[in-house]
Scaffold this active site. Structure first.
Site, PDB file in Angstrom:
ATOM      1  N   HIS A  23      -3.545   6.886   3.359  1.00 20.38           N
ATOM      2  CA  HIS A  23      -3.893   5.722   2.692  1.00 20.38           C
ATOM      3  C   HIS A  23      -5.359   5.243   3.353  1.00 20.38           C
ATOM      4  CE1 HIS A  23      -4.273   1.581   1.284  1.00 20.38           C
ATOM      5  NE2 HIS A  23      -3.815   0.885   2.558  1.00 20.38           N
ATOM      6  N   CYS A  31       0.878  -1.271  -0.115  1.00 18.85           N
ATOM      7  CA  CYS A  31      -0.080  -0.210  -0.047  1.00 18.85           C
ATOM      8  C   CYS A  31       0.922   1.334   0.059  1.00 18.85           C
ATOM      9  CB  CYS A  31      -0.856  -0.043   1.141  1.00 18.85           C
ATOM     10  SG  CYS A  31      -1.908  -1.401   1.331  1.00 18.85           S
ATOM     11  N   ASN A  66     -10.186  -0.449   0.363  1.00 15.98           N
ATOM     12  CA  ASN A  66      -8.789  -0.404   0.415  1.00 15.98           C
ATOM     13  C   ASN A  66      -8.226  -0.868  -0.734  1.00 15.98           C
ATOM     14  OD1 ASN A  66      -5.775  -0.789   0.753  1.00 15.98           O
ATOM     15  ND2 ASN A  66      -6.164  -1.780   2.824  1.00 15.98           N
TER      16      ASN A  66
HETATM   17  N1  COA Z   1     -18.024  -9.773   9.495  1.00 19.30           N
HETATM   18  C1  COA Z   1     -18.658 -10.015  10.683  1.00 19.30           C
HETATM   19  N2  COA Z   1     -17.755 -10.221  11.690  1.00 19.30           N
HETATM   20  C2  COA Z   1     -16.350 -10.394  11.535  1.00 19.30           C
HETATM   21  C3  COA Z   1     -15.931  -9.890  10.130  1.00 19.30           C
HETATM   22  C4  COA Z   1     -17.032  -9.740   9.194  1.00 19.30           C
HETATM   23  N3  COA Z   1     -16.469  -9.288   7.903  1.00 19.30           N
HETATM   24  N4  COA Z   1     -14.488  -9.979  10.207  1.00 19.30           N
HETATM   25  C5  COA Z   1     -14.249 -10.369  11.506  1.00 19.30           C
HETATM   26  N5  COA Z   1     -15.492 -10.493  12.089  1.00 19.30           N
HETATM   27  C6  COA Z   1     -15.413 -11.037  13.523  1.00 19.30           C
HETATM   28  C7  COA Z   1     -14.218 -11.473  13.966  1.00 19.30           C
HETATM   29  O1  COA Z   1     -14.386 -13.055  13.619  1.00 19.30           O
HETATM   30  C8  COA Z   1     -14.386 -11.399  15.570  1.00 19.30           C
HETATM   31  O2  COA Z   1     -15.212 -12.197  16.147  1.00 19.30           O
HETATM   32  P1  COA Z   1     -15.244 -13.028  17.523  1.00 19.30           P
HETATM   33  O3  COA Z   1     -15.096 -11.847  18.502  1.00 19.30           O
HETATM   34  O4  COA Z   1     -16.183 -13.850  17.692  1.00 19.30           O
HETATM   35  O5  COA Z   1     -13.678 -13.856  17.568  1.00 19.30           O
HETATM   36  C9  COA Z   1     -15.043 -10.150  15.627  1.00 19.30           C
HETATM   37  O6  COA Z   1     -15.465  -9.771  14.459  1.00 19.30           O
HETATM   38  C10 COA Z   1     -13.949  -8.946  15.869  1.00 19.30           C
HETATM   39  O7  COA Z   1     -12.606  -9.255  15.294  1.00 19.30           O
HETATM   40  P2  COA Z   1     -11.371  -8.193  14.944  1.00 19.30           P
HETATM   41  O8  COA Z   1     -10.591  -8.830  14.047  1.00 19.30           O
HETATM   42  O9  COA Z   1     -11.076  -8.326  16.545  1.00 19.30           O
HETATM   43  O10 COA Z   1     -12.097  -7.038  14.687  1.00 19.30           O
HETATM   44  P3  COA Z   1     -11.496  -5.763  14.587  1.00 19.30           P
HETATM   45  O11 COA Z   1     -12.354  -4.617  15.253  1.00 19.30           O
HETATM   46  O12 COA Z   1     -10.181  -5.745  14.797  1.00 19.30           O
HETATM   47  O13 COA Z   1     -11.703  -5.394  13.041  1.00 19.30           O
HETATM   48  C11 COA Z   1     -10.449  -5.411  10.863  1.00 19.30           C
HETATM   49  C12 COA Z   1     -11.276  -6.239  11.827  1.00 19.30           C
HETATM   50  C13 COA Z   1      -9.797  -6.299   9.876  1.00 19.30           C
HETATM   51  C14 COA Z   1     -11.352  -4.614  10.212  1.00 19.30           C
HETATM   52  C15 COA Z   1      -9.224  -4.479  11.564  1.00 19.30           C
HETATM   53  O14 COA Z   1      -8.579  -5.148  12.625  1.00 19.30           O
HETATM   54  C16 COA Z   1      -8.317  -3.781  10.674  1.00 19.30           C
HETATM   55  O15 COA Z   1      -8.847  -3.001   9.763  1.00 19.30           O
HETATM   56  N6  COA Z   1      -7.214  -4.024  10.543  1.00 19.30           N
HETATM   57  C17 COA Z   1      -6.320  -3.342   9.601  1.00 19.30           C
HETATM   58  C18 COA Z   1      -6.489  -4.126   8.329  1.00 19.30           C
HETATM   59  C19 COA Z   1      -5.668  -3.204   7.444  1.00 19.30           C
HETATM   60  O16 COA Z   1      -5.886  -2.013   7.195  1.00 19.30           O
HETATM   61  N7  COA Z   1      -5.119  -3.950   6.483  1.00 19.30           N
HETATM   62  C20 COA Z   1      -4.357  -3.400   5.447  1.00 19.30           C
HETATM   63  C21 COA Z   1      -3.265  -2.590   5.911  1.00 19.30           C
HETATM   64  S1  COA Z   1      -2.605  -1.689   4.443  1.00 19.30           S
END
Ligand code: COA
Length: 332
Positions: free
Chosen positions: A259, A115, A289
């Site tokens: 970003h 990215c 993204n």
């Molecule tokens: N729909 C519903 N539930 C979802 C889901 C979806 N699409 N994706 C994950 N979950 C669930 C998980 O399984 C978890 O369930 P659990 O509590 O029963 O285990 C719960 O939601 C919370 O998951 P978690 O990963 O802790 O959520 P979060 O608040 O951290 O959000 C992201 C997840 C991926 C959105 C977040 O961590 C994020 O944006 N991270 C950075 C990703 C990124 O930017 N990557 C590229 C970098 S350039």
């Protein structure tokens, strides 16, 4: 402070027509519009059809940027493509884009910065132009992320979209306008938090074994919460250093263009940088993204709707797999 070496003289973008909404994703994986919207800020993303490659998208954005700069493809000296989704592993996507565009006088090569790749490309172009090795450069970020996500993995499939953005850079004049500060960094020790295994597994001498690659084969694997924390930390650091280097403060910034990875990462970065959200560019709701395309697409749109004017101060900040992160301050 010395003056800028390069300025941006043209911008272009291209996105596929096909819009994939959160409600459509609800029918594909166990998710909801409410979860995606509140946890990421994304409402929809664009998805390229099977025939459209990352090189196709990049060439279209590149031609649009050249048109905007009043240049022809043969005028390009350096053609730099940032992509994490090459159509093939050899040759460089930049060479395919070069052939498609007819940029026959350019040197063409790829940058693997995920990215952050487009911002790395701006830095490289600045070096090439500053040392007199090129008179101009076309820097393209193009991504067909739909081709590398696991369509059964709800934690990643909702995040990514396809897009291409491009900018032309040329030597700056002496009026102070251009790229006034840049910063780049990487930390390879965190590479396992966001990666894509090769198609033949991690050991290329072992025959293809999808089981060894785990669920989803050679698609994106991500430790979401860890990536989230690093993204905020690194983008805040990058914003602070570039601004300081430019001799500016948050109050001087007309538009922060981060970003577009997650609205919560964007909000946290803006808050730390001391820039109110009405001076932050957000289009993650429409594209998700789009990795290296995210900042040039944002610049294109922000300028098209009048948010970027001659003299506007932009703070560009990116973060990605690697980990990689970078920033730039631009006086437009
Ligand atoms: N729909 C519903 N539930 C979802 C889901 C979806 N699409 N994706 C994950 N979950 C669930 C998980 O399984 C978890 O369930 P659990 O509590 O029963 O285990 C719960 O939601 C919370 O998951 P978690 O990963 O802790 O959520 P979060 O608040 O951290 O959000 C992201 C997840 C991926 C959105 C977040 O961590 C994020 O944006 N991270 C950075 C990703 C990124 O930017 N990557 C590229 C970098 S350039």
């Amino acid at each position: 402070m010395k003056g800028p070496i390069v300025r941006m003289s043209g911008v272009g973008m291209w996105v596929p027509e096909r819009v994939l909404t959160n409600s459509e994703l609800e029918k594909m994986v166990d998710t909801s519009d409410e979860w995606i919207t509140t946890r990421t800020g994304i409402k929809e993303r664009r998805i390229a059809d099977e025939k459209t490659t990352a090189a196709d998208m990049g060439a279209r954005a590149g031609l649009a940027a050249l048109d905007d700069a009043g240049m022809a493809p043969e005028d390009v000296d350096a053609l730099i493509v940032a992509t994490a989704t090459p159509d093939r592993l050899l040759p460089a996507t930049a060479c395919d884009v070069q052939a498609m565009m007819g940029a026959k006088n350019a040197v063409a090569f790829d940058v693997w910065g995920a990215c952050t790749g487009w911002l790395y490309g701006i830095n490289i172009a600045q070096g090439l132009i500053g040392t007199g090795q090129a008179r101009n450069a076309l820097i393209i970020g193009t991504e067909k992320l739909s081709s590398i996500v696991d369509w059964k993995d709800r934690s990643t499939v909702v995040l990514f979209g396809d897009a291409a953005g491009a900018t032309v850079v040329v030597p700056a004049a002496t009026d102070g306008r251009g790229v006034v500060a840049t910063y780049m960094k990487s930390d390879g020790s965190l590479g396992d938090l966001l990666f894509r295994p090769p198609a033949r597994g991690l050991n290329p001498s072992i025959p293809i074994d999808v089981v060894a690659l785990g669920e989803g084969g050679n698609t994106i694997k991500m430790a979401g919460p860890e990536v989230f924390k690093s993204a905020v930390r690194s983008m805040c650091e990058a914003a602070e250093i570039a601004l300081k280097d430019a001799g500016l403060t948050a109050g001087d910034v007309d538009l922060l263009i981060p970003h577009q990875a997650n609205i919560r990462i964007i909000e946290a970065t803006a808050k730390y940088a001391g820039i109110p959200m009405d001076r932050v560019w957000v289009n993650i709701d429409r594209y998700g993204n789009t990795s290296s395309a995210s900042i040039p697409v944002s610049i294109y749109e922000a300028r098209a709707c009048g948010r970027i004017q001659a003299g506007s101060v932009l703070l560009l900040v990116a973060f990605g797999s690697g980990f990689t992160w970078a920033s730039a301050v631009v006086r437009w």
